[in-house]
Design an enzyme around this catalytic site. Structure first.
Site, PDB file in Angstrom:
ATOM      1  N   ARG A  46     -47.437  20.349  46.699  1.00  0.00           N
ATOM      2  CA  ARG A  46     -48.312  20.949  45.696  1.00  0.00           C
ATOM      3  C   ARG A  46     -49.343  21.922  46.264  1.00  0.00           C
ATOM      4  O   ARG A  46     -49.585  22.974  45.667  1.00  0.00           O
ATOM      5  CB  ARG A  46     -49.057  19.834  44.929  1.00  0.00           C
TER       6      ARG A  46
ATOM      7  N   ARG B   9     -50.447  14.296  63.559  1.00  0.00           N
ATOM      8  CA  ARG B   9     -50.402  13.595  64.846  1.00  0.00           C
ATOM      9  C   ARG B   9     -49.010  13.659  65.459  1.00  0.00           C
ATOM     10  O   ARG B   9     -48.819  13.343  66.622  1.00  0.00           O
ATOM     11  CB  ARG B   9     -50.862  12.152  64.643  1.00  0.00           C
TER      12      ARG B   9
ATOM     13  N   LYS C 111     -58.894  13.137  46.455  1.00  0.00           N
ATOM     14  CA  LYS C 111     -59.593  12.028  45.806  1.00  0.00           C
ATOM     15  C   LYS C 111     -59.050  10.708  46.373  1.00  0.00           C
ATOM     16  O   LYS C 111     -57.897  10.650  46.815  1.00  0.00           O
ATOM     17  CB  LYS C 111     -59.427  12.116  44.289  1.00  0.00           C
TER      18      LYS C 111
END
Length: 334
Positions: A13, A32, A91
């Site tokens: 997205r 990572r 969020k």
């Protein structure tokens, strides 16, 4: 702009929008796993970095987007701010009110943009619904909201307590945030229930009952064990308005709002909108000095406080609840 993490939401997205935005130069993406970072970077025309800290040391970055698990948001958002970068973080902004407060205070002190990526807030359907309330609903009496999805991949961070997993922080925060669009002031948590999974120790479903000072109530439900549902409704003296695709409407969808009044039912189609682009564009404009430095910090803090109140109030049920009750903890949100 750089991206710390190669989460699915970033790849599907966010990165496509950032790469195409005419006011963004997407410079680097970090993982990572350096090979993964390089693969993702190649797709979006930027370099791949095998270390989060190394990305923050890059002198050609003004801002970062952080799509890491909630338990990692505070550390990396704080490090990004202290390195002089504007920050857009998925969020919830963090997994605890005190951490969110520290991030907002730090951004304010440094004069940097800090935003929590609740993309649904940037869809025009909610303003359209708010404009209907006086005529279609009248004096508001009750809000209801649901966001639930089918079971996720077993190795998802959402089932890992140490990474801030659990349904409350992943899907529950959406109806909580939506309720605050329509209820007034500080909200009281009248009751809450979180169902805890024995195998993972995280909450996989829940319900919350809220009230504002006027006595308007909100009934909210969420979880990982359901057929998909993403909706909210407002019920008042004159009628009831329901939003069918409240939180994740596709950009090509023309949302349909249902209005029920006495014996008359009306369905109204609203214009399509791209909440992902709108959210990214709002952050970009703020970072360029065309908006408030830290966005609506009061709403972000109210949200974080409300989530903490839900955790403190919630009755834990299910085979995994024992032990967490004795410790006074809510699993999945430590």
């Amino acid at each position: 702009m750089g991206v710390i993490g190669t989460a699915n939401i970033a790849i599907r997205r966010i990165l496509p929008v950032l790469a195409a935005h005419d006011r963004v130069d997407l410079v680097a993406v970090a993982s990572r796993d350096k090979a993964r970072a390089e693969r993702v970077g190649a797709v979006f025309g930027c370099r791949g970095v095998g270390d989060y800290a190394a990305l923050l040391e890059s002198e050609d970055l003004d801002a970062v987007y952080i799509p890491l698990p909630p338990g990692m948001h505070h550390e990396w958002a704080l490090r990004a701010l202290r390195s002089g970068k504007h920050v857009l973080v998925e969020k919830p902004m963090s997994d605890a009110y005190e951490k969110t407060l520290e991030l907002i205070s730090t951004a304010s002190e440094l004069g940097l943009v800090l935003a929590e990526n609740f993309m649904f807030l940037h869809h025009s359907q909610h303003a359209a619904v708010a404009a209907m309330l006086d005529g279609a609903v009248g004096e508001l009496r009750q809000f209801s909201g649901t966001f639930a999805v089918p079971p996720l991949a077993p190795d998802s961070f959402r089932y890992q307590a140490g990474l801030g997993g659990g349904a409350l922080l992943d899907v529950g925060v959406y109806p909580l945030r939506a309720a605050q669009l329509y209820l007034a002031g500080e909200l009281e948590v009248l009751g809450a229930c979180l169902r805890v999974d024995e195998a993972t120790g995280v909450d996989v479903a829940g319900s919350v009952l809220l009230s504002d000072a006027r006595g308007v109530t909100a009934q909210l439900d969420f979880g990982f064990e359901h057929s998909y549902r993403s909706t909210y409704a407002l019920w008042g003296r004159r009628g009831r308005v329901s939003v069918r695709r409240a939180f994740t409407p596709p950009e090509q969808l023309k949302p349909v709002v249902r209005i029920e009044q006495q014996d008359v039912v009306t369905e109204r189609s609203l214009p399509e909108d791209n909440q992902v682009f709108n959210a990214m564009d709002a952050f970009v404009r703020a970072a360029l000095g065309e908006g408030p430095a830290t966005g609506d910090t009061s709403a972000t803090l109210r949200q974080a406080l409300l989530v903490d109140r839900v955790r403190r109030t919630a009755r834990l049920v299910g085979s995994g609840a024992r032990g967490h009750e004795l410790l006074g903890e809510t699993p999945g949100v430590r």
